[in-house]
Enzyme design. Structure first.
Site, PDB file in Angstrom:
ATOM      1  N   GLU A  20      -5.817   9.851   8.941  1.00 24.33           N
ATOM      2  CA  GLU A  20      -6.456   8.830   9.452  1.00 24.33           C
ATOM      3  C   GLU A  20      -6.361   8.806  11.031  1.00 24.33           C
ATOM      4  O   GLU A  20      -6.815   7.856  11.647  1.00 24.33           O
ATOM      5  CB  GLU A  20      -5.934   7.358   9.117  1.00 24.33           C
ATOM      6  CG  GLU A  20      -5.824   7.118   7.415  1.00 24.33           C
ATOM      7  CD  GLU A  20      -4.983   7.674   6.599  1.00 24.33           C
ATOM      8  OE1 GLU A  20      -4.281   8.881   7.131  1.00 24.33           O
ATOM      9  OE2 GLU A  20      -4.762   7.179   5.322  1.00 24.33           O
TER      10      GLU A  20
ATOM     11  N   THR B 205      -7.538  11.547   2.029  1.00 27.73           N
ATOM     12  CA  THR B 205      -6.368  11.647   2.057  1.00 27.73           C
ATOM     13  C   THR B 205      -5.783  11.728   0.428  1.00 27.73           C
ATOM     14  O   THR B 205      -6.440  11.289  -0.404  1.00 27.73           O
ATOM     15  CB  THR B 205      -5.625  10.359   2.438  1.00 27.73           C
ATOM     16  OG1 THR B 205      -6.132   9.349   1.477  1.00 27.73           O
ATOM     17  CG2 THR B 205      -6.103  10.051   3.844  1.00 27.73           C
TER      18      THR B 205
ATOM     19  N   TRP C  59      16.537  -4.562   7.955  1.00 31.06           N
ATOM     20  CA  TRP C  59      16.092  -3.326   7.477  1.00 31.06           C
ATOM     21  C   TRP C  59      17.304  -2.209   7.307  1.00 31.06           C
ATOM     22  O   TRP C  59      17.884  -1.892   8.390  1.00 31.06           O
ATOM     23  CB  TRP C  59      14.842  -2.726   8.003  1.00 31.06           C
ATOM     24  CG  TRP C  59      13.604  -3.828   7.957  1.00 31.06           C
ATOM     25  CD1 TRP C  59      13.406  -5.003   7.401  1.00 31.06           C
ATOM     26  CD2 TRP C  59      12.331  -3.564   8.276  1.00 31.06           C
ATOM     27  NE1 TRP C  59      12.363  -5.524   7.255  1.00 31.06           N
ATOM     28  CE2 TRP C  59      11.614  -4.666   7.978  1.00 31.06           C
ATOM     29  CE3 TRP C  59      11.831  -2.282   8.780  1.00 31.06           C
ATOM     30  CZ2 TRP C  59      10.135  -4.522   8.115  1.00 31.06           C
ATOM     31  CZ3 TRP C  59      10.316  -2.291   9.122  1.00 31.06           C
ATOM     32  CH2 TRP C  59       9.522  -3.446   8.725  1.00 31.06           C
TER      33      TRP C  59
ATOM     34  N   LYS D 201      15.166  -3.817   2.557  1.00 31.03           N
ATOM     35  CA  LYS D 201      15.287  -4.967   3.140  1.00 31.03           C
ATOM     36  C   LYS D 201      16.221  -5.947   2.509  1.00 31.03           C
ATOM     37  O   LYS D 201      16.074  -6.611   1.479  1.00 31.03           O
ATOM     38  CB  LYS D 201      13.746  -5.637   2.884  1.00 31.03           C
ATOM     39  CG  LYS D 201      12.764  -4.796   3.720  1.00 31.03           C
ATOM     40  CD  LYS D 201      11.370  -5.407   3.719  1.00 31.03           C
ATOM     41  CE  LYS D 201      10.465  -4.359   4.196  1.00 31.03           C
ATOM     42  NZ  LYS D 201       9.029  -4.764   4.384  1.00 31.03           N
TER      43      LYS D 201
END
Lengths: 542, 542
Positions: A330, A185, A444, A439
């Site tokens: 992944e 990655t 959120w 936050k």
């Protein structure tokens, strides 16, 4: 009590054997690095992969050894997929667009024994070779006529290597959990980390790609993966195509609109896959030259979110169905694909578009959930958004050599780093990256939603939102804006524009006008740099 | 070196969990044994399967225990599929149409601990119960209102059993090679033999069913399996439907043309699957009542060869694509499906029909080869025919309790007992059963080909061909014919008719005219009986 069924391991070599035997005449067409179009069949891919397997064994490559490639989407790269993994060695696809020092880091970390390279990347490797301690030799993927003068030590011509070998080779049988390929990655922070796929996970993922409700790849398709074979196995297409016997069309290094269009047209491509940037080039070329795509029936868009306007153009102007997909290196990489429900398909196209703009629906084999920061699962109501976690048959359990430590929680959930909603129909929509979400007082705020609202203002060229420390709320949003040259847009006008377009408590506490916003190589806003830049920023009234 | 991927086992319970979570509102519609139409959703299937799982554990059913069902295709049978296999017990689907003594043999051989039964089969079990040594109790799949008076000992009402249980149940995780279900083949000779499927093989087979090039089942389908759930898992549809979230329509005991048609019409069925006999009844009903099937786009025909005229009627009159399929209980059951190639699909329908009459093309996951009696592989040229052998991810490795001994050769090939051709495009065509093929001087003659040629004569009602001992050639064909009433067809006229329609050396050595040809319960010619009948027959000139 165990069932009484044959104990056949799920191995990558079985894919090419199936294609050669049952779809042997189906073509693989490549625009080569050297220029000309090359054509052959699945039967040839198998025969030459077996020659390569014989060569690798002669070179001393053993089960588990890593063998790297720096290569475009070509038939020779496809042969590496089967020849290298087929003998139980690990195909390590290296992204040749990385900085040279990253390439060196990756090849050393993987301890690659040999590197296969396209002509394009010979100069890069010439500069790096002294740093590549484990590499015993370089195989240049061309024929004698095109072999370059090179300072690479132990450089071998690919075609010369294969010419000496037999097509007879019996693929070894081994544990299906054996590593088949390795892909790093390109994380924005820290060193790249290696994802090590299994033969088993690769075959299972291929089944999913061929499912009618996923990418529905079949023997009737002519598939052109624009997505590179060095990036998460070309989204699995290099394995799924032989599983179903699809024709493959490989664009080599030429990814501009005209080159891609020409191949799509002459090879009657029915399906393609790539990132939005590539489709932008293709659409521009078609619009400028008044062209169409009569054979194409769907295209997969992933890598980053497909803009609504792009989806609309494909669907309305070109009658090409857009399959918006999401995944990660992944995840092998597929997690969701934008296949509509029966009910949504009955709606007028304009009403379907909001669903097509979501990242798609969950495929069998992958599970997703969203949680708050305490790990509590949030409702699948299409509104609540939280950390997106995944687990399943083709999801990583940890990075190569343990980098990054334990990446799974006690129930095997892997944190994707995305923030998303899930709805009752199984659609997932990314609302933010978890490190970018703001936050505020335990609730959120999606930076992406705010940015999308802000860029709707005609005077706004680009917008970015980051969280700024707030003594009472922990964080509050700061809107950072590049405005049109000559615009007199003010803080107050900007906030007034947002009023009514977003929930009240999401309203940014301040607006900062800037001349430039930093981007990554792939065009994403570099929030890390922005946060660094604004780290001492004081919000008004604090 | 092993890959770094999560270690998630392929379990049947994951199929129902996926359907409940991501296709929770999709319907399962049943014409019940009691009469009324019943509707609910995948979410309900999961909830009630979990209730059943709780009940089974309370009853003491453990991992590996066999639990039998005598049941039609209904939602309650579907719950047994998930409730029983979900806890790791073995779902043993019993064919209730077998002779009672065979049912008793099978239940005893399997050592079934409990039997779930539809109302229809209570009388059979009442007669058998004293012979069923291992069975601790009977669960009658109905509600209290419909519970019959019964002499069955330990009889429990299914709905009462479930009503007492919670929907909360955590499916246990175990080795994916654990047995999930058991189905006995109804061999024409000897005792039935048990095929013991794994969780793993069942999930892998489901992937194949959902592949675009196989049955292409998707969430947009409304699938009506006429093929019974007691016969090779309804050809895998009872597992593949939740894997993709398809709507299921279950016909219960009513398989006549009108009942099946009504469900297909009202439930907008897009795909169905069954044996030729069922389609004959459906076609007759539609023709008699001038009906059509506007929603249906394909139907799977298997079990025995689909007559060309049936394929033609579906395709031409009703615009329903026929997918001719072949498999065996020992193959989970799918081996080949009649998906055409891109090139064949471009042909006029009449030219496609010969390909559609073949048994279909090989699916990834299954391998086929044909051999002569010495085990030498024969060419895949569409002409050579030989013993058909198979191996793969969902092919049996042996029968339950070792019945029938070793069934695999050294390379894991399983002899299907069929004789077939394979062609370069991957099509397989059955030409005979291996015990019926006529072996003349080391060469093989297909009894089926000869029979097909003979019935072309307008005076021939039915024809059968068997091999008769010949001192020089070992065997030569005898043609056995039922002629039309009043026909004066002679031996010489019959042979003259065949001249030019078959290769010369296949010409039957004699013709026997008979009044009747023996058949099995499923309508196939009983060659064993014919051979017995003609065992002393002397061919002319021998």
């Amino acid at each position: 009590m165990l069932g009484l069924i044959q104990d056949k391991q799920l191995l990558v070599s079985s894919l090419i054997d199936y294609a050669a035997l049952y779809h042997g005449d189906t073509e693989i067409v490549t625009r080569t690095v050297e220029g000309p179009i090359h054509r052959y069949t699945w039967r040839d891919v198998q025969a030459r992969s077996k020659k390569l397997a014989n060569a690798l064994e002669r070179m001393g490559v053993k089960l588990g050894d890593r063998v790297g490639t720096l290569a475009w989407n070509t038939y020779r790269h496809l042969e590496c997929y089967y020849g290298i993994s087929g003998i139980g060695a690990v195909l390590h696809t290296i992204n040749p667009r990385l900085f040279p020092e990253q390439i060196a880091y990756i090849a050393n970390h993987a301890e690659d024994t040999y590197l296969f390279t396209d002509l394009t990347f010979v100069p890069i490797l010439e500069g790096l070779q002294d740093e590549l301690g484990s590499v015993k030799g370089f195989i240049i993927m061309t024929d004698e006529a095109n072999m370059p003068e090179t300072t690479l030590k132990n450089a071998v011509c690919y075609e010369t290597l294969l010419a000496a070998e037999s097509e007879e080779f019996e693929w070894p049988q081994f544990d299906e959990k054996t590593a088949s390929s390795l892909c790093y990655t390109s994380g924005t922070t820290g060193n790249p980390k290696g994802v090590l796929y299994q033969h088993r996970s690769t075959v299972l993922h291929s089944f999913a790609v061929c499912m009618g409700d996923c990418l529905a790849l079949t023997s009737k398709d002519s598939v052109l993966p624009v997505v590179p074979m060095f990036h998460a196995n070309a989204w699995g297409l290099a394995y799924a195509a032989p599983m179903c016997g699809a024709k493959m069309v490989l664009p080599g290094p030429h990814l501009d609109g005209q080159s891609v269009y020409e191949l799509m047209d002459t090879e009657e491509v029915t399906m393609s896959a790539g990132v939005p940037t590539v489709w932008l080039m293709l659409l521009q070329h078609m619009q400028a030259n008044d062209l169409g795509l009569p054979h194409m029936n769907r295209t997969v868009i992933g890598g980053s979110a497909a803009p609504m306007s792009m989806i609309e153009t494909f669907e309305k102007t070109y009658d090409v169905r857009v399959v918006h997909a999401w995944g990660m290196t992944e995840m092998s990489p597929l997690g969701t694909t934008g296949v509509m429900t029966k009910e949504i398909e009955k709606l007028p196209l304009d009403e379907q578009l909001p669903y097509k703009a979501k990242q798609g629906r969950v495929i069998y084999g992958v599970d997703l959930k969203i949680t708050d920061d305490d790990g509590n699962e949030l409702p699948r109501d299409g509104k609540a958004f939280g950390n997106l976690l995944t687990r399943g048959y083709w999801i990583t359990s940890g990075y190569f050599r343990g980098d990054g430590g334990d990446v799974l929680d006690g129930d095997n959930w892997f944190d994707t780093g995305d923030v998303a909603t899930l709805d009752p129909q199984g659609f997932m929509q990314i609302t933010d990256r978890s490190k970018d979400v703001i936050k505020s007082g335990g609730e959120w705020i999606s930076s992406i939603d705010l940015e999308n609202a802000a860029v709707g203002h005609p005077d706004v060229v680009e917008a970015a939102v980051i969280g700024i420390y707030h003594p009472k709320w922990d964080e509050r949003p700061l809107l950072i804006v590049i405005k049109q040259e000559g615009s007199s847009l003010t803080r107050e006008e900007m906030l007034e524009y947002l009023d009514g377009k977003i929930v009240k408590w999401w309203m940014p506490d301040d607006v900062a006008f800037v001349d430039a916003i930093p981007h990554t190589a792939t065009g994403k806003i570099q929030k890390v740099t922005l946060r660094e830049q604004f780290k001492d920023y004081k919000l008004p009234n604090t």
